[in-house]
Design a protein around this motif. Structure first.
Motif, PDB file in Angstrom:
ATOM      1  N   ASP A   3     113.188  71.725  72.016  1.00 14.39           N
ATOM      2  CA  ASP A   3     113.690  70.480  71.594  1.00 14.39           C
ATOM      3  C   ASP A   3     113.182  69.331  72.348  1.00 14.39           C
ATOM      4  O   ASP A   3     113.357  69.421  73.458  1.00 14.39           O
ATOM      5  CB  ASP A   3     115.378  70.388  71.713  1.00 14.39           C
ATOM      6  CG  ASP A   3     116.099  68.932  71.027  1.00 14.39           C
ATOM      7  OD1 ASP A   3     115.107  68.289  70.380  1.00 14.39           O
ATOM      8  OD2 ASP A   3     116.970  68.553  71.442  1.00 14.39           O
ATOM      9  N   THR A   5     113.694  66.011  71.888  1.00 10.60           N
ATOM     10  CA  THR A   5     114.087  64.767  71.929  1.00 10.60           C
ATOM     11  C   THR A   5     114.916  64.319  73.334  1.00 10.60           C
ATOM     12  O   THR A   5     115.330  65.183  74.020  1.00 10.60           O
ATOM     13  CB  THR A   5     115.503  64.689  70.700  1.00 10.60           C
ATOM     14  OG1 THR A   5     116.241  65.803  71.309  1.00 10.60           O
ATOM     15  CG2 THR A   5     114.552  65.038  69.393  1.00 10.60           C
ATOM     16  N   PRO A  19     114.236  62.982  60.934  1.00 11.02           N
ATOM     17  CA  PRO A  19     114.530  64.565  61.452  1.00 11.02           C
ATOM     18  C   PRO A  19     113.585  65.514  60.851  1.00 11.02           C
ATOM     19  O   PRO A  19     113.014  65.386  59.636  1.00 11.02           O
ATOM     20  CB  PRO A  19     116.013  64.718  60.840  1.00 11.02           C
ATOM     21  CG  PRO A  19     116.199  63.381  60.087  1.00 11.02           C
ATOM     22  CD  PRO A  19     115.080  62.300  60.342  1.00 11.02           C
ATOM     23  N   THR A  20     113.360  66.527  61.818  1.00  3.53           N
ATOM     24  CA  THR A  20     112.656  67.580  61.058  1.00  3.53           C
ATOM     25  C   THR A  20     113.132  68.072  60.040  1.00  3.53           C
ATOM     26  O   THR A  20     114.555  68.307  59.773  1.00  3.53           O
ATOM     27  CB  THR A  20     112.301  68.528  62.370  1.00  3.53           C
ATOM     28  OG1 THR A  20     113.455  69.090  62.882  1.00  3.53           O
ATOM     29  CG2 THR A  20     111.466  67.918  63.442  1.00  3.53           C
ATOM     30  N   GLU A  22     113.913  71.614  60.108  1.00  2.00           N
ATOM     31  CA  GLU A  22     114.855  72.365  60.610  1.00  2.00           C
ATOM     32  C   GLU A  22     116.125  71.656  60.900  1.00  2.00           C
ATOM     33  O   GLU A  22     117.330  72.239  60.703  1.00  2.00           O
ATOM     34  CB  GLU A  22     114.429  73.084  61.867  1.00  2.00           C
ATOM     35  CG  GLU A  22     113.115  74.018  61.625  1.00  2.00           C
ATOM     36  CD  GLU A  22     111.914  73.054  61.710  1.00  2.00           C
ATOM     37  OE1 GLU A  22     111.803  72.057  62.195  1.00  2.00           O
ATOM     38  OE2 GLU A  22     110.918  73.719  61.337  1.00  2.00           O
ATOM     39  N   GLU A  23     116.115  70.466  61.202  1.00  2.00           N
ATOM     40  CA  GLU A  23     117.369  69.639  61.575  1.00  2.00           C
ATOM     41  C   GLU A  23     118.173  69.300  60.382  1.00  2.00           C
ATOM     42  O   GLU A  23     119.258  69.236  60.331  1.00  2.00           O
ATOM     43  CB  GLU A  23     117.016  68.400  62.497  1.00  2.00           C
ATOM     44  CG  GLU A  23     116.367  68.612  63.817  1.00  2.00           C
ATOM     45  CD  GLU A  23     116.030  67.306  64.517  1.00  2.00           C
ATOM     46  OE1 GLU A  23     115.745  66.195  63.710  1.00  2.00           O
ATOM     47  OE2 GLU A  23     115.832  67.193  65.782  1.00  2.00           O
ATOM     48  N   THR A  24     117.251  69.017  59.235  1.00  2.00           N
ATOM     49  CA  THR A  24     118.018  68.687  57.874  1.00  2.00           C
ATOM     50  C   THR A  24     118.800  69.728  57.514  1.00  2.00           C
ATOM     51  O   THR A  24     119.720  69.776  56.711  1.00  2.00           O
ATOM     52  CB  THR A  24     116.780  68.166  56.925  1.00  2.00           C
ATOM     53  OG1 THR A  24     116.045  67.226  57.429  1.00  2.00           O
ATOM     54  CG2 THR A  24     117.477  67.839  55.761  1.00  2.00           C
ATOM     55  N   SER A  27     121.887  70.420  59.431  1.00  2.00           N
ATOM     56  CA  SER A  27     122.873  69.499  58.789  1.00  2.00           C
ATOM     57  C   SER A  27     123.469  70.133  57.627  1.00  2.00           C
ATOM     58  O   SER A  27     124.553  69.818  57.429  1.00  2.00           O
ATOM     59  CB  SER A  27     122.486  68.202  58.801  1.00  2.00           C
ATOM     60  OG  SER A  27     121.870  67.746  60.045  1.00  2.00           O
TER      61      SER A  27
END
Length: 128
Positions: A3, A5, A19-20, A22-24, A27
């Protein structure tokens, strides 16, 4: 996966990128999980609130702590009553310590029998 961030959702290099993928995807999976869990909770709550939905017998629904206290008190009561009766017989008949010993053992046996009956280990002798 690392990460990169920092605090506040900003990247370490200072840019606030979108957001990447993967993050989407994460979520979306979390949202789906939350919906399924809330639906399951609602179903269980509705089933528990319906009258006449008591499954099993009363002893199975009792809390384990209350059941343990009840069973242990039955054992202790049987031993105590046997010991008191034995002590009384020893005092009346001057047979010390034989009355106490015999009735202590009988009280122990009666206490164990009461615990076994209360726990439901012994089946009923009455035909159904």
């Amino acid at each position: 996966m690392t990460d990169d961030t920092g605090r506040g959702g900003e990247r370490k290099n200072g840019s606030a990128d979108s957001p990447t993928p993967e993050e989407t995807a994460l979520s979306a999976r979390l949202g789906s999980l939350e919906q399924r869990l809330s639906a399951r909770r609602d179903t269980r709550t509705a089933q528990a609130d319906q009258p006449g939905n008591e499954g099993g017998d009363g002893a199975a629904r009792a809390s384990a702590m209350a059941r343990g206290f009840r069973l242990s008190s039955e054992l202790v009561a049987g031993v105590a009553v046997g010991a008191v009766i034995g002590w009384g017989i020893d005092q009346l008949l001057s047979t010390s310590p034989w009355g106490l010993i015999v009735f202590f053992m009988l009280g122990f046996a009666a206490g164990v029998l009461n615990v076994v009956r209360s726990a439901g280990v012994v089946p009923d002798k009455k035909p159904r």
